[in-house]
Each structure stands twice: as structure tokens, then as C-alpha cells.
Design a protein around this motif. Sequence first.
Motif, PDB file in Angstrom:
ATOM      1  N   VAL A 125       0.848  -1.191   0.000  1.00 47.31           N
ATOM      2  CA  VAL A 125       0.000   0.000   0.000  1.00 47.31           C
ATOM      3  C   VAL A 125       0.886   1.244   0.000  1.00 47.31           C
ATOM      4  O   VAL A 125       1.617   1.484   0.971  1.00 47.31           O
ATOM      5  CB  VAL A 125      -0.928   0.039   1.233  1.00 47.31           C
ATOM      6  N   PRO A 126       0.861   2.061  -1.061  1.00 47.28           N
ATOM      7  CA  PRO A 126       1.565   3.338  -1.037  1.00 47.28           C
ATOM      8  C   PRO A 126       0.670   4.385  -0.382  1.00 47.28           C
ATOM      9  O   PRO A 126      -0.520   4.470  -0.675  1.00 47.28           O
ATOM     10  CB  PRO A 126       1.780   3.648  -2.518  1.00 47.28           C
ATOM     11  N   ALA A 127       1.226   5.185   0.503  1.00 48.04           N
ATOM     12  CA  ALA A 127       0.399   6.155   1.233  1.00 48.04           C
ATOM     13  C   ALA A 127       1.089   7.513   1.253  1.00 48.04           C
ATOM     14  O   ALA A 127       2.154   7.664   1.866  1.00 48.04           O
ATOM     15  CB  ALA A 127       0.145   5.664   2.657  1.00 48.04           C
TER      16      ALA A 127
ATOM     17  N   ASP B  50       4.897   7.654   1.811  1.00 50.74           N
ATOM     18  CA  ASP B  50       5.592   8.374   0.749  1.00 50.74           C
ATOM     19  C   ASP B  50       5.733   9.853   1.099  1.00 50.74           C
ATOM     20  O   ASP B  50       5.091  10.716   0.506  1.00 50.74           O
ATOM     21  CB  ASP B  50       4.835   8.183  -0.579  1.00 50.74           C
ATOM     22  N   ARG B  51       6.564  10.118   2.110  1.00 52.14           N
ATOM     23  CA  ARG B  51       6.892  11.486   2.505  1.00 52.14           C
ATOM     24  C   ARG B  51       5.642  12.309   2.821  1.00 52.14           C
ATOM     25  O   ARG B  51       5.515  13.476   2.419  1.00 52.14           O
ATOM     26  CB  ARG B  51       7.708  12.189   1.415  1.00 52.14           C
ATOM     27  N   SER B  52       4.734  11.727   3.558  1.00 53.79           N
ATOM     28  CA  SER B  52       3.485  12.415   3.885  1.00 53.79           C
ATOM     29  C   SER B  52       3.738  13.637   4.761  1.00 53.79           C
ATOM     30  O   SER B  52       4.626  13.634   5.619  1.00 53.79           O
ATOM     31  CB  SER B  52       2.523  11.463   4.613  1.00 53.79           C
TER      32      SER B  52
ATOM     33  N   GLU C 227       9.483   3.839   5.485  1.00 53.15           N
ATOM     34  CA  GLU C 227       9.565   5.267   5.213  1.00 53.15           C
ATOM     35  C   GLU C 227      10.152   5.463   3.823  1.00 53.15           C
ATOM     36  O   GLU C 227      11.255   4.996   3.527  1.00 53.15           O
ATOM     37  CB  GLU C 227      10.436   5.969   6.257  1.00 53.15           C
ATOM     38  N   GLY C 228       9.405   6.148   2.963  1.00 48.72           N
ATOM     39  CA  GLY C 228       9.846   6.348   1.594  1.00 48.72           C
ATOM     40  C   GLY C 228      10.993   7.338   1.487  1.00 48.72           C
ATOM     41  O   GLY C 228      11.148   8.238   2.307  1.00 48.72           O
ATOM     42  N   GLN C 229      11.781   7.148   0.441  1.00 48.79           N
ATOM     43  CA  GLN C 229      12.902   8.047   0.170  1.00 48.79           C
ATOM     44  C   GLN C 229      12.418   9.262  -0.622  1.00 48.79           C
ATOM     45  O   GLN C 229      11.304   9.276  -1.156  1.00 48.79           O
ATOM     46  CB  GLN C 229      13.978   7.308  -0.617  1.00 48.79           C
ATOM     47  N   ASP C 230      13.264  10.262  -0.712  1.00 50.59           N
ATOM     48  CA  ASP C 230      12.944  11.434  -1.531  1.00 50.59           C
ATOM     49  C   ASP C 230      12.813  11.011  -2.985  1.00 50.59           C
ATOM     50  O   ASP C 230      13.538  10.132  -3.469  1.00 50.59           O
ATOM     51  CB  ASP C 230      14.035  12.498  -1.403  1.00 50.59           C
ATOM     52  N   LEU C 231      11.889  11.656  -3.689  1.00 45.05           N
ATOM     53  CA  LEU C 231      11.611  11.297  -5.081  1.00 45.05           C
ATOM     54  C   LEU C 231      12.784  11.688  -5.970  1.00 45.05           C
ATOM     55  O   LEU C 231      13.139  12.867  -6.062  1.00 45.05           O
ATOM     56  CB  LEU C 231      10.332  11.997  -5.544  1.00 45.05           C
ATOM     57  N   PRO C 232      13.396  10.704  -6.659  1.00 44.60           N
ATOM     58  CA  PRO C 232      14.514  11.036  -7.553  1.00 44.60           C
ATOM     59  C   PRO C 232      14.032  11.585  -8.886  1.00 44.60           C
ATOM     60  O   PRO C 232      12.864  11.407  -9.263  1.00 44.60           O
ATOM     61  CB  PRO C 232      15.216   9.685  -7.733  1.00 44.60           C
ATOM     62  N   SER C 233      14.902  12.229  -9.594  1.00 49.86           N
ATOM     63  CA  SER C 233      14.570  12.760 -10.912  1.00 49.86           C
ATOM     64  C   SER C 233      14.210  11.621 -11.859  1.00 49.86           C
ATOM     65  O   SER C 233      14.828  10.548 -11.838  1.00 49.86           O
ATOM     66  CB  SER C 233      15.771  13.534 -11.465  1.00 49.86           C
TER      67      SER C 233
ATOM     68  N   ALA D 103       8.773  -0.437  -2.115  1.00 48.46           N
ATOM     69  CA  ALA D 103       8.136  -1.470  -1.298  1.00 48.46           C
ATOM     70  C   ALA D 103       8.324  -2.852  -1.910  1.00 48.46           C
ATOM     71  O   ALA D 103       8.521  -3.845  -1.182  1.00 48.46           O
ATOM     72  CB  ALA D 103       6.656  -1.148  -1.127  1.00 48.46           C
ATOM     73  N   SER D 104       8.257  -2.944  -3.229  1.00 50.69           N
ATOM     74  CA  SER D 104       8.395  -4.244  -3.894  1.00 50.69           C
ATOM     75  C   SER D 104       9.756  -4.862  -3.626  1.00 50.69           C
ATOM     76  O   SER D 104       9.886  -6.092  -3.529  1.00 50.69           O
ATOM     77  CB  SER D 104       8.182  -4.090  -5.409  1.00 50.69           C
ATOM     78  N   ARG D 105      10.775  -4.025  -3.518  1.00 52.34           N
ATOM     79  CA  ARG D 105      12.123  -4.550  -3.249  1.00 52.34           C
ATOM     80  C   ARG D 105      12.215  -5.208  -1.873  1.00 52.34           C
ATOM     81  O   ARG D 105      13.101  -6.034  -1.630  1.00 52.34           O
ATOM     82  CB  ARG D 105      13.155  -3.418  -3.356  1.00 52.34           C
TER      83      ARG D 105
END
Length: 394
Positions: free
Chosen positions: A52-54, A83-85, A109-115, A127-129
Motif C-alpha cells: 500500500v503506497p500512502a 511516501d513522505r506524507s 519510510e519512503g525516500q525522496d523522489l529522484p529525478s 516497497a516491492s524490493r
Amino acid sequence: MELDFFVAALSTLVTIASLAIIRWIHNQYGMDVVVEPVDAPPQPQPKISVIVPARNEAKNIRRCVETLLDQTYSNYELIVLDDRSTDATPQILEQISHSSQTERLRVLEGQDLPSGWAGKPFALAQASRQSQGEWLCFVDADTFAQPSLLAATLAKAREERADMFTILTDQILGSFWEKTILPLVFTALSVGFPARRVNDPQKPDAIANGQFILIRQTVYQAVGGHAAVRDRIAEDRALADLVKSRGYRLIVADGRAVARTRMYTSFPEIWEGWTKNIFLGMQGRLGLLLFGALVALLAALLLPAWLLVGWAWFLLSWDLAAGIVLLEAILVWGYLLWLRVQAARAFHISSLYALTLPMGALIFAAMMFASAYKVLSGQGVTWKGRKYRGTPDS
């Protein structure tokens, strides 16, 4: 007199065409594969990784997670990626983790969104990893499971020999705008991506509903996972297209009996959500988009005008041609409203919402044009506080 009967003849031709188009549009649903609740989970039970992505899902995440923890299926893990809520989502997830007392739930805890990445594909890839299941199950945070969701969908996926299995969930419509607009949107989706064509391996049509996707881990890895669709806003459609184009079996099913979704709760949310999705979800199929916009505009403007003009003409003249035009307008409207009443009942809303058709169709047409404009002009789309400058091929 000749002009009157020419207009009546033209009205008759338009009536025949209108009835045919209306029937065709409302006959595309065709969900032959239906998921029903099951009494017992299928055996054996391969491990399922539910992901679940949140991002800023404070109003939904508790109900979503708690229903996913209450499954009759036993061999699964639940991974929720924050996702960095910037709202209360992290605190709610922490509360659930402490109170649930189960090792089944993992909160990441999600990482910062890369380019080069869109937000949701990156969240799902992270999450899949961390997953360990033979099947991956992607569930949106605004989707709420019935207890037999995992058991029933896996059983049906096996029965259909599916490699990727997605369901249309039951939609919870609360506000006036949800009830006015969303039934029309889902009718349009059934036209753009008929389930029978999606489920036919000989047809190229492919779509998935990101609210619930079940996919074999081996297939997910073989097509490159979400890294292969990293920059797609409509990542569910892109992943489905990739899976089917590689020769794997894609199935879309009616899953309204096992899951419910509350997508949006207000007009601004509906506008932002669908102007984000419509054009990019069509992947540049401009002709189909224009056809949908044209039909919506006709329903919003021409059909009401036809009825009003026919009525006014008949009241002023009381002649045969005017009567024919009026009766044919009533026939078309009656048939269309009857079908929209059936749609309203399917969405568990009052039949009176069929009468909001012109308003809903006009707004839907505006959303289609706005969606195309945002992308083609380079303005880009905004979602969950992030701005994307996508193109039809990105």
C-alpha cells in the motif's frame, strides 16, 4: 411545409443514430469474470505481499490497513510505504503498528523522489524490493477490503490462469459531485477499455485498476517492475500494457463484492484527479478522447436543446412534424434516462441522479479538454503536492 417534414425526417435519422450510440455506449461494460466472496482460502496458499503506497492519506489509511489485516487468507505480509506524507499519515501508521500486535505489518519510510520518477511508481518500486511473496498485490490507500478479498481474488486469478489480475472495486459515492460525475466517468472507461477486449489475449487492449492489482512476482520482475514505468502518471495502465505486450495473461474482473473505494470526496479532488489521469491514461489516443468529449457535449447541450425546441415548436404550431420531433426527443431522452437509472442503482445512489446527466456530461467534457491541454501545452499535471510535466509517451 416541406421544410417542416425535412426537419422531421432529419430528427428521425438523428433518433435512430442516437439510440444506436446510446445502446452501444452502455453495452460495453461486459464484465464476464466476477469475483465472489469465498468461504475458505484456496489451497495451497502461496505467500502474497500486499503493498500500500500512502501519501497524505490520513482520512483513509486506518480503515484501509485494518481491513487488510482482517483477511481470511493467512499466508501474506502487509507492507505500507509512507511516501513522505506531510499530514497525520505517519502518526496513524505508528498507532496501528503498536496496537495491531502482528508481525504481518511492516511500515516503511519512503525516500525522496529522484529525478525521472513519478511518485507512485517510485513508492511501489521501493516497497516491492522489500517483498517476499510469490504474488504481489498493490492496493491503493483509499480502497477497503472485505475479509475474503485476498482469498477470492487469488482463487479467481488461478481459475483464469492470470499472470496479472485486476478488479474494478465498488465505488463509494458520498457528495453531490461524486454522484453526478463519477458514474459517467466509469461508463466512459468501459467504452475506452472494454473488459472483453482487455481479457482477450489476441487483442492489444490493456488496462489495470491501480486500486487493486495482483501480479505474479516472477512476471513483475520479468517486465522490469515499476522501474520500467517509472515516469508514468497512469502507471497501472502502463504496467498492464507492458505485461500484456510481453505475452502474459491479463485479466480484469468485477470485484465489487470484495472491495470498496472512496476515490474523491469533493469537486476540487475530482477535478485534480481526473484531469491528471484522463489524457495520460489514454496514452495520446487523441481520437478516442475527442470522441468521448464530443459525445459528452452532445449529451450536455444538444439533447436538452432538442427536447426544448421540439416542445416549443409543438406548442406553437400543433402540427404533425412538430409532434414527431417532440416524440422522438422524448424517446431518446427516455431511453437514455432509463439506462442512467440502471447505472445509478449499480452505484447505490438515488435514481434521481440520472437527471443530472447534462451537468455531469458537461463537466466531464471540460475535464477531458483540460486534461489534454495541461499535457499538450507543457503545463503538466499536479497530484499529491507534486507537479509532473508528462507527455503522452512519457
